[in-house]
Design a protein around this motif. Structure first.
Motif, PDB file in Angstrom:
ATOM      1  N   ASP A  92       0.817  -1.213   0.000  1.00  0.00           N
ATOM      2  CA  ASP A  92       0.000   0.000   0.000  1.00  0.00           C
ATOM      3  C   ASP A  92       0.852   1.265   0.000  1.00  0.00           C
ATOM      4  O   ASP A  92       0.334   2.349   0.238  1.00  0.00           O
ATOM      5  CB  ASP A  92      -0.954  -0.013   1.196  1.00  0.00           C
ATOM      6  CG  ASP A  92      -2.080  -1.011   0.986  1.00  0.00           C
ATOM      7  OD1 ASP A  92      -3.138  -0.610   0.483  1.00  0.00           O
ATOM      8  OD2 ASP A  92      -1.878  -2.203   1.287  1.00  0.00           O
ATOM      9  N   GLY A  93       2.123   1.104  -0.266  1.00  0.00           N
ATOM     10  CA  GLY A  93       3.006   2.239  -0.422  1.00  0.00           C
ATOM     11  C   GLY A  93       4.187   1.858  -1.290  1.00  0.00           C
ATOM     12  O   GLY A  93       4.624   0.703  -1.289  1.00  0.00           O
ATOM     13  N   VAL A  94       4.684   2.824  -2.062  1.00  0.00           N
ATOM     14  CA  VAL A  94       5.822   2.562  -2.932  1.00  0.00           C
ATOM     15  C   VAL A  94       6.709   3.800  -2.955  1.00  0.00           C
ATOM     16  O   VAL A  94       6.223   4.928  -2.960  1.00  0.00           O
ATOM     17  CB  VAL A  94       5.355   2.171  -4.355  1.00  0.00           C
ATOM     18  CG1 VAL A  94       4.439   3.230  -4.957  1.00  0.00           C
ATOM     19  CG2 VAL A  94       6.543   1.891  -5.277  1.00  0.00           C
ATOM     20  N   PHE A  95       8.027   3.576  -2.941  1.00  0.00           N
ATOM     21  CA  PHE A  95       8.971   4.689  -2.955  1.00  0.00           C
ATOM     22  C   PHE A  95      10.098   4.407  -3.934  1.00  0.00           C
ATOM     23  O   PHE A  95      10.342   3.255  -4.321  1.00  0.00           O
ATOM     24  CB  PHE A  95       9.547   4.941  -1.555  1.00  0.00           C
ATOM     25  CG  PHE A  95      10.418   3.824  -1.028  1.00  0.00           C
ATOM     26  CD1 PHE A  95      11.797   3.827  -1.226  1.00  0.00           C
ATOM     27  CD2 PHE A  95       9.863   2.757  -0.329  1.00  0.00           C
ATOM     28  CE1 PHE A  95      12.606   2.799  -0.755  1.00  0.00           C
ATOM     29  CE2 PHE A  95      10.650   1.724   0.152  1.00  0.00           C
ATOM     30  CZ  PHE A  95      12.017   1.743  -0.057  1.00  0.00           C
ATOM     31  N   THR A  96      10.786   5.460  -4.333  1.00  0.00           N
ATOM     32  CA  THR A  96      11.938   5.301  -5.206  1.00  0.00           C
ATOM     33  C   THR A  96      12.840   6.516  -5.104  1.00  0.00           C
ATOM     34  O   THR A  96      12.382   7.623  -4.783  1.00  0.00           O
ATOM     35  CB  THR A  96      11.516   5.073  -6.672  1.00  0.00           C
ATOM     36  OG1 THR A  96      12.647   4.669  -7.443  1.00  0.00           O
ATOM     37  CG2 THR A  96      10.940   6.358  -7.285  1.00  0.00           C
ATOM     38  N   SER A  97      14.107   6.308  -5.400  1.00  0.00           N
ATOM     39  CA  SER A  97      15.061   7.405  -5.542  1.00  0.00           C
ATOM     40  C   SER A  97      15.555   7.480  -6.986  1.00  0.00           C
ATOM     41  O   SER A  97      16.458   8.266  -7.293  1.00  0.00           O
ATOM     42  CB  SER A  97      16.253   7.210  -4.596  1.00  0.00           C
ATOM     43  OG  SER A  97      16.888   5.960  -4.836  1.00  0.00           O
ATOM     44  N   LEU A  98      14.949   6.688  -7.857  1.00  0.00           N
ATOM     45  CA  LEU A  98      15.330   6.660  -9.266  1.00  0.00           C
ATOM     46  C   LEU A  98      14.568   7.704 -10.065  1.00  0.00           C
ATOM     47  O   LEU A  98      13.398   7.969  -9.794  1.00  0.00           O
ATOM     48  CB  LEU A  98      15.049   5.272  -9.855  1.00  0.00           C
ATOM     49  CG  LEU A  98      15.810   4.103  -9.234  1.00  0.00           C
ATOM     50  CD1 LEU A  98      15.328   2.801  -9.852  1.00  0.00           C
ATOM     51  CD2 LEU A  98      17.311   4.272  -9.431  1.00  0.00           C
ATOM     52  N   ARG A  99      15.215   8.262 -11.027  1.00  0.00           N
ATOM     53  CA  ARG A  99      14.546   9.189 -11.939  1.00  0.00           C
ATOM     54  C   ARG A  99      13.743   8.400 -12.972  1.00  0.00           C
ATOM     55  O   ARG A  99      14.075   7.261 -13.306  1.00  0.00           O
ATOM     56  CB  ARG A  99      15.571  10.070 -12.631  1.00  0.00           C
ATOM     57  CG  ARG A  99      16.371  10.956 -11.676  1.00  0.00           C
ATOM     58  CD  ARG A  99      17.490  11.658 -12.404  1.00  0.00           C
ATOM     59  NE  ARG A  99      17.006  12.495 -13.508  1.00  0.00           N
ATOM     60  CZ  ARG A  99      17.776  13.021 -14.445  1.00  0.00           C
ATOM     61  NH1 ARG A  99      19.084  12.791 -14.432  1.00  0.00           N
ATOM     62  NH2 ARG A  99      17.259  13.782 -15.402  1.00  0.00           N
ATOM     63  N   HIS A 100      12.660   9.012 -13.452  1.00  0.00           N
ATOM     64  CA  HIS A 100      11.840   8.459 -14.531  1.00  0.00           C
ATOM     65  C   HIS A 100      11.075   7.194 -14.135  1.00  0.00           C
ATOM     66  O   HIS A 100      10.595   6.464 -15.000  1.00  0.00           O
ATOM     67  CB  HIS A 100      12.691   8.166 -15.775  1.00  0.00           C
ATOM     68  CG  HIS A 100      13.595   9.293 -16.162  1.00  0.00           C
ATOM     69  ND1 HIS A 100      13.116  10.553 -16.482  1.00  0.00           N
ATOM     70  CD2 HIS A 100      14.952   9.359 -16.259  1.00  0.00           C
ATOM     71  CE1 HIS A 100      14.150  11.335 -16.781  1.00  0.00           C
ATOM     72  NE2 HIS A 100      15.263  10.646 -16.649  1.00  0.00           N
ATOM     73  N   LYS A 101      10.958   6.924 -12.842  1.00  0.00           N
ATOM     74  CA  LYS A 101      10.161   5.810 -12.335  1.00  0.00           C
ATOM     75  C   LYS A 101       9.028   6.395 -11.496  1.00  0.00           C
ATOM     76  O   LYS A 101       9.282   7.127 -10.527  1.00  0.00           O
ATOM     77  CB  LYS A 101      10.998   4.868 -11.480  1.00  0.00           C
ATOM     78  CG  LYS A 101      12.170   4.225 -12.213  1.00  0.00           C
ATOM     79  CD  LYS A 101      11.726   2.997 -12.983  1.00  0.00           C
ATOM     80  CE  LYS A 101      12.931   2.248 -13.552  1.00  0.00           C
ATOM     81  NZ  LYS A 101      12.543   0.977 -14.211  1.00  0.00           N
TER      82      LYS A 101
END
Length: 245
Positions: A92-101
């Motif tokens: 129920d949650g999603v995170f990223t430090s990547l660009r274009h994602k």
């Protein structure tokens, strides 16, 4: 397309390097009771029309290589969107430090929450219904950042307002068993209570020193803009999407 495309963008102190918006029901191909920009494949809508609606969304995601869709279960799991995608999308949650994602969650009364750090190198999208709020989905998302929570900024997207979110005393007691401070967010209504999801989420986030914005809409009351499960039962879903350029 039945109506002009319309989206809700956060008003927060974040630069154009980070893009974020919540879709509305306006601008897609779905027919009643899903009219018209339903993005969910699991609610009974015509899958061909939903895929057309998703193609509209993809056209709005400038330079996005991938959308990290989740199988939402009203839990507290927060997962990372990596170069290879999401390993366990039941979350129920999603995170990223990547660009274009792009991180994405779907809602139709539950609270979508965006997080971004002040350096604009980390973003997250969270689906926070009452179960998730009780069980700690926001705390899990903040912990996933892995650094000082004072670096984080939050935006509370379109959700059902306290005027229309009716719950039983059993739900109220679950919140109060964790924090008596949440008592002020429940008002007696007939034999039940009206609950303020925005207020509870804001308190939880501000307690961890986040700057919090948003909380200005009502999915139940603003029927021309938003789907609402509480209002309609059979209905579509909006998407809240955030990514780093």
């Amino acid at each position: 397309m039945s109506e002009p495309l319309k989206m809700i963008e956060p008003e927060w102190p974040v630069s154009s390097r980070v893009h974020a918006f919540t879709t509305t029901r306006q601008g897609g191909f779905s027919e009643p009771p899903y009219e018209s920009w339903n993005l969910a494949l699991h609610v009974g809508d015509d899958s061909i029309k939903v895929k057309k609606n998703r193609s509209i969304l993809e056209g709005e995601l400038i330079s996005v290589q991938e959308i990290g869709w989740l199988n939402q279960v009203h839990g507290t799991q927060v997962v990372e969107l990596t170069e290879t995608g999401i390993q366990s999308p039941e979350a129920d949650g999603v995170f990223t430090s990547l660009r274009h994602k792009a991180c994405a969650v779907m809602t139709a009364d539950c609270l979508p929450v965006f997080l971004v750090n002040k350096q604009e190198t980390w973003v997250a999208a969270i689906h926070a219904g009452w179960r998730g709020l009780v069980d700690g989905i926001l705390e899990q998302a903040v912990q996933a950042y892995g650094s000082d929570s004072e670096d984080l900024i939050a935006w509370l997207g379109p959700a059902i307002s306290a005027r229309h979110f009716e719950i039983g005393d059993d739900v109220r007691q679950l919140f109060l068993s964790q924090s008596e401070k949440d008592g002020k967010f429940f008002k007696p209504f007939k034999e039940k209570y009206l609950a303020d999801l925005y207020g509870i989420a804001r308190r939880k986030l501000e307690a961890r020193n986040l700057q919090v914005y948003g909380g200005d809409y009502c999915t139940y009351n603003q029927s021309e803009l938003f789907y609402s499960y509480r209002r309609d039962g059979v209905t579509g879903r909006m998407a809240s999407v955030i990514w780093i350029e």
